[in-house]
Design an enzyme around this catalytic site. Structure first.
Site, PDB file in Angstrom:
ATOM      1  N   GLU A 187       0.701  -1.388   0.240  1.00  0.00           N
ATOM      2  CA  GLU A 187      -0.358  -0.452   0.106  1.00  0.00           C
ATOM      3  C   GLU A 187       0.985   1.282   0.251  1.00  0.00           C
ATOM      4  O   GLU A 187       1.481   1.596   0.791  1.00  0.00           O
ATOM      5  CB  GLU A 187      -1.058  -0.124   1.407  1.00  0.00           C
ATOM      6  CG  GLU A 187      -1.962   1.105   1.474  1.00  0.00           C
ATOM      7  CD  GLU A 187      -2.446   1.206   0.055  1.00  0.00           C
ATOM      8  OE1 GLU A 187      -2.652   1.141  -0.379  1.00  0.00           O
ATOM      9  OE2 GLU A 187      -2.390   2.657  -0.519  1.00  0.00           O
ATOM     10  N   SER A 188       0.563   1.894  -1.186  1.00  0.00           N
ATOM     11  CA  SER A 188       1.907   2.954  -1.456  1.00  0.00           C
ATOM     12  C   SER A 188       2.008   3.868  -0.336  1.00  0.00           C
ATOM     13  O   SER A 188       2.392   5.417  -0.153  1.00  0.00           O
ATOM     14  CB  SER A 188       1.602   3.669  -2.606  1.00  0.00           C
ATOM     15  OG  SER A 188       0.501   4.134  -3.076  1.00  0.00           O
ATOM     16  N   CYS A 220       3.972  -2.638  -8.262  1.00  0.00           N
ATOM     17  CA  CYS A 220       2.472  -2.291  -8.119  1.00  0.00           C
ATOM     18  C   CYS A 220       2.808  -0.554  -7.212  1.00  0.00           C
ATOM     19  O   CYS A 220       2.932   0.919  -7.537  1.00  0.00           O
ATOM     20  CB  CYS A 220       1.475  -3.109  -7.218  1.00  0.00           C
ATOM     21  SG  CYS A 220      -0.046  -2.747  -7.778  1.00  0.00           S
ATOM     22  N   ARG A 264      -3.225   5.109  -9.112  1.00  0.00           N
ATOM     23  CA  ARG A 264      -3.670   4.373  -8.542  1.00  0.00           C
ATOM     24  C   ARG A 264      -4.839   4.248  -8.217  1.00  0.00           C
ATOM     25  O   ARG A 264      -5.827   4.747  -8.789  1.00  0.00           O
ATOM     26  CB  ARG A 264      -3.489   5.197  -6.823  1.00  0.00           C
ATOM     27  CG  ARG A 264      -2.392   5.679  -6.038  1.00  0.00           C
ATOM     28  CD  ARG A 264      -2.695   5.720  -4.975  1.00  0.00           C
ATOM     29  NE  ARG A 264      -2.816   4.749  -3.562  1.00  0.00           N
ATOM     30  CZ  ARG A 264      -4.136   4.907  -2.927  1.00  0.00           C
ATOM     31  NH1 ARG A 264      -4.407   5.877  -2.922  1.00  0.00           N
ATOM     32  NH2 ARG A 264      -4.060   4.353  -2.103  1.00  0.00           N
ATOM     33  N   ILE A 301      -3.335  -6.567  -9.265  1.00  0.00           N
ATOM     34  CA  ILE A 301      -4.314  -6.462  -7.674  1.00  0.00           C
ATOM     35  C   ILE A 301      -4.347  -5.321  -6.914  1.00  0.00           C
ATOM     36  O   ILE A 301      -2.861  -4.208  -6.673  1.00  0.00           O
ATOM     37  CB  ILE A 301      -3.141  -7.243  -6.486  1.00  0.00           C
ATOM     38  CG1 ILE A 301      -2.946  -8.441  -6.978  1.00  0.00           C
ATOM     39  CG2 ILE A 301      -4.367  -7.126  -4.905  1.00  0.00           C
ATOM     40  CD1 ILE A 301      -1.899  -8.851  -5.848  1.00  0.00           C
ATOM     41  N   ARG A 302      -5.378  -4.616  -7.080  1.00  0.00           N
ATOM     42  CA  ARG A 302      -5.437  -2.647  -7.089  1.00  0.00           C
ATOM     43  C   ARG A 302      -4.329  -2.362  -7.924  1.00  0.00           C
ATOM     44  O   ARG A 302      -4.114  -1.136  -6.799  1.00  0.00           O
ATOM     45  CB  ARG A 302      -5.303  -2.757  -5.781  1.00  0.00           C
ATOM     46  CG  ARG A 302      -7.873  -2.774  -4.875  1.00  0.00           C
ATOM     47  CD  ARG A 302      -7.063  -2.864  -3.476  1.00  0.00           C
ATOM     48  NE  ARG A 302      -7.272  -1.590  -3.526  1.00  0.00           N
ATOM     49  CZ  ARG A 302      -8.284  -0.823  -3.257  1.00  0.00           C
ATOM     50  NH1 ARG A 302      -9.290  -0.644  -4.395  1.00  0.00           N
ATOM     51  NH2 ARG A 302      -8.186   0.434  -2.987  1.00  0.00           N
ATOM     52  N   HIS A 333       2.431  -8.005 -10.584  1.00  0.00           N
ATOM     53  CA  HIS A 333       3.006  -9.070  -9.171  1.00  0.00           C
ATOM     54  C   HIS A 333       4.318  -9.906  -9.791  1.00  0.00           C
ATOM     55  O   HIS A 333       3.908 -10.917  -9.601  1.00  0.00           O
ATOM     56  CB  HIS A 333       2.307  -9.215  -7.908  1.00  0.00           C
ATOM     57  CG  HIS A 333       2.029  -7.886  -7.885  1.00  0.00           C
ATOM     58  ND1 HIS A 333       2.349  -7.247  -6.503  1.00  0.00           N
ATOM     59  CD2 HIS A 333       1.101  -7.275  -7.325  1.00  0.00           C
ATOM     60  CE1 HIS A 333       1.926  -6.353  -5.794  1.00  0.00           C
ATOM     61  NE2 HIS A 333       0.605  -6.386  -6.203  1.00  0.00           N
ATOM     62  N   GLU A 378       6.788 -11.433  -8.703  1.00  0.00           N
ATOM     63  CA  GLU A 378       7.071 -12.319  -7.222  1.00  0.00           C
ATOM     64  C   GLU A 378       5.995 -12.914  -6.904  1.00  0.00           C
ATOM     65  O   GLU A 378       6.527 -14.335  -5.980  1.00  0.00           O
ATOM     66  CB  GLU A 378       7.559 -10.816  -6.518  1.00  0.00           C
ATOM     67  CG  GLU A 378       6.923 -10.319  -5.859  1.00  0.00           C
ATOM     68  CD  GLU A 378       5.970  -8.956  -6.090  1.00  0.00           C
ATOM     69  OE1 GLU A 378       6.280  -8.840  -7.087  1.00  0.00           O
ATOM     70  OE2 GLU A 378       4.974  -8.564  -6.099  1.00  0.00           O
TER      71      GLU A 378
HETATM   72  N1  GLN Z   1      -3.093  -0.139  -4.483  1.00  0.00           N
HETATM   73  C1  GLN Z   1      -2.154  -0.178  -3.813  1.00  0.00           C
HETATM   74  C2  GLN Z   1      -1.571   0.775  -3.522  1.00  0.00           C
HETATM   75  O1  GLN Z   1      -2.532   2.217  -4.029  1.00  0.00           O
HETATM   76  C3  GLN Z   1      -1.248  -0.951  -5.020  1.00  0.00           C
HETATM   77  C4  GLN Z   1      -1.230  -2.703  -5.079  1.00  0.00           C
HETATM   78  C5  GLN Z   1      -0.382  -3.284  -4.678  1.00  0.00           C
HETATM   79  O2  GLN Z   1       1.073  -2.848  -4.744  1.00  0.00           O
HETATM   80  N2  GLN Z   1      -1.019  -4.530  -5.335  1.00  0.00           N
HETATM   81  O3  GLN Z   1      -0.760   1.227  -3.056  1.00  0.00           O
END
Ligand code: GLN
Length: 205
Positions: free
Chosen positions: A50-51, A81, A110, A139-140, A181, A183
């Site tokens: 989560e950034s 991500c 984002r 993922i998001r 991702h 990884e």
């Molecule tokens: N939505 C996340 C963000 O804004 C990123 C998601 C992720 O790293 N899988 O940081």
């Protein structure tokens, strides 16, 4: 040539998976939390997570400025991500107080793929890894909305709601970023690509 030492920024996110992927790509991988640890690595991975939280913790732990200095000095960094967001010069739909490390001349949005597509997987043609598509786990995920002239686009995805392509992997100099991702997939070709970038950088120093 000695094996490159690559740190994984371990403030938050999927650190362990990157440590494994880097080791499988023949790097010496170790977690990095503090400025002293950052000083000891040749390169860095900024993981998914989560950034907004990562940004807050980087400021709190005092690694944001040292990180910016290493990036400015040419240290190779790979962001996945949330890590991609951390490497963007400009963030859209970020939190107001969210800061990035920056370094890649790009605008990243984002959570860009929208509700129905919050998480999905897709085969992606990745420039330089031409033997087979890379399996992209999103993922998001963010997408890259705009890039400057110095940025090389490595992968694009057809738009979620139209024919428009979305940029999902870029490189600028020693900085690499993907919306997805690698990884998490067991296919470590993108990590190997990064390790090669690091080796080339060290050989040229
Ligand atoms: N939505 C996340 C963000 O804004 C990123 C998601 C992720 O790293 N899988 O940081």
């Amino acid at each position: 040539m000695s094996t490159p030492v690559i740190g994984v920024l371990a403030l938050q996110g999927d650190v362990r998976e990157h440590l494994v992927a880097l080791a499988e790509a023949d790097a010496l991988a170790r977690p990095v939390r503090r400025a002293e640890e950052l000083a000891e690595v040749d390169a860095l991975v900024i993981p998914g997570g989560e950034s907004t939280t990562m940004s807050k913790l980087a400021l709190l732990f005092g690694v944001m400025d040292p990180l910016r200095e290493r990036v400015a000095a040419g240290m190779p960094v790979y962001g996945t991500c949330a890590g991609m967001i951390m490497l963007a010069d400009k963030i859209l739909d970020g939190r107001e107080d969210q800061e990035s490390v920056g370094g890649i001349d790009m605008t990243v949005r984002r959570n860009a793929f929208g509700r129905q597509n919050e998480s999905f997987e897709s085969g992606i043609a990745f420039k330089g890894l031409d033997d087979a598509p890379v399996h992209g786990v999103f993922i998001r995920a963010p997408w890259v909305e705009a890039v400057g002239a110095g940025v090389e686009v490595l992968a694009e995805l057809p738009g979620a709601d139209g024919p428009e392509s979305r940029i999902v992997a870029v490189r600028q100099g020693n900085l690499l970023a993907t919306s997805f991702h690698p990884e998490l997939t067991g296919d470590h070709r993108v990590h190997a690509y990064f390790v090669k970038m690091v080796e080339e950088h060290l050989a040229a120093e």
